[in-house]
Motif scaffolding. Sequence first.
Motif, PDB file in Angstrom:
ATOM      1  N   THR A 192       9.650  -7.013 -16.037  1.00 48.84           N
ATOM      2  CA  THR A 192      10.815  -6.758 -15.189  1.00 48.84           C
ATOM      3  C   THR A 192      11.625  -5.574 -15.698  1.00 48.84           C
ATOM      4  N   ASN A 233      17.407  -8.076 -13.300  1.00 54.96           N
ATOM      5  CA  ASN A 233      16.511  -7.611 -12.231  1.00 54.96           C
ATOM      6  C   ASN A 233      17.189  -6.888 -11.077  1.00 54.96           C
ATOM      7  N   SER A 283       9.457 -10.890 -11.038  1.00 55.58           N
ATOM      8  CA  SER A 283       8.124 -11.090 -11.591  1.00 55.58           C
ATOM      9  C   SER A 283       7.845 -12.585 -11.700  1.00 55.58           C
TER      10      SER A 283
END
Length: 261
Positions: free
Chosen positions: A94, A119, A133
């Motif tokens: 990520t 994120n 992810s």
Amino acid sequence: MKKDLIPINPYTIQQALPQLKIHYYPEIASTNQLAKQLILNNKGQQVQVVLTNHQTKGYGRHGRPFSSPATGGIYLTLTLPVTTHDLTSPGLFTTAAGVGVVRTLTSTLHQPAQIKWVNDVLIDGKKVCGILSEVVLNTDTNQVQGIVLGIGINYLSKINDFPSELHDRIGTLAQIAQATQCSSTTFTIALLTNVLAALADRTNPKLMTEYRTYSVVIGHEVTLNLGNQKITGRVQDINDQGELVLTSGAVFSAGEVVKLR
């Protein structure tokens, strides 16, 4: 006359990136879900990309809906083969993707951006990109078969295309993209190129050094959601494993920053 920037041309993307297998759909329920099926169906070790302009059932962290209007967004998921070593620091997928997104915004749109751990990519404090992810397990063998890495970007969408309750938190790249005349296809090629380069370099401490320069949380007091628990503290660092480190010494590999002061 300005050219039409919205349509994604998957053939141009495939020609530019022959090492990938591009699966393009004008509309799909969820790119992450289809990417999981590609991995579970043993489609080989080649990195594949599921790409669309519109998700009808897009989702983010904890399965929450991820608004994906059919008005010029870019929504894609990469399938990534993994090793046991990769799973020791899964958050690096990520963080590397975040660096790849910021590099793309800088190189194609000349637009600086920031990352809110773990994120979200922000411009002027507004979220323009989300990254998710997920580890893919074979339920029969309980073995890890891969990782899917989803990236959703508010590219040519307008704010009014999104639910009103999101308007104070999100932004779009529409004005910048129109000003630079950077098409969705051109941006997607640059995005995939930069993300793949960052992923290949994800265990290099230099990548995390770059990530820290984009961080909006280091040095700030944050409130972190951990399931039903809320943790408040000042962020000292993000370590080389992509984990959030508070000045109290507490270290978190997962969570969601819901308040930033």
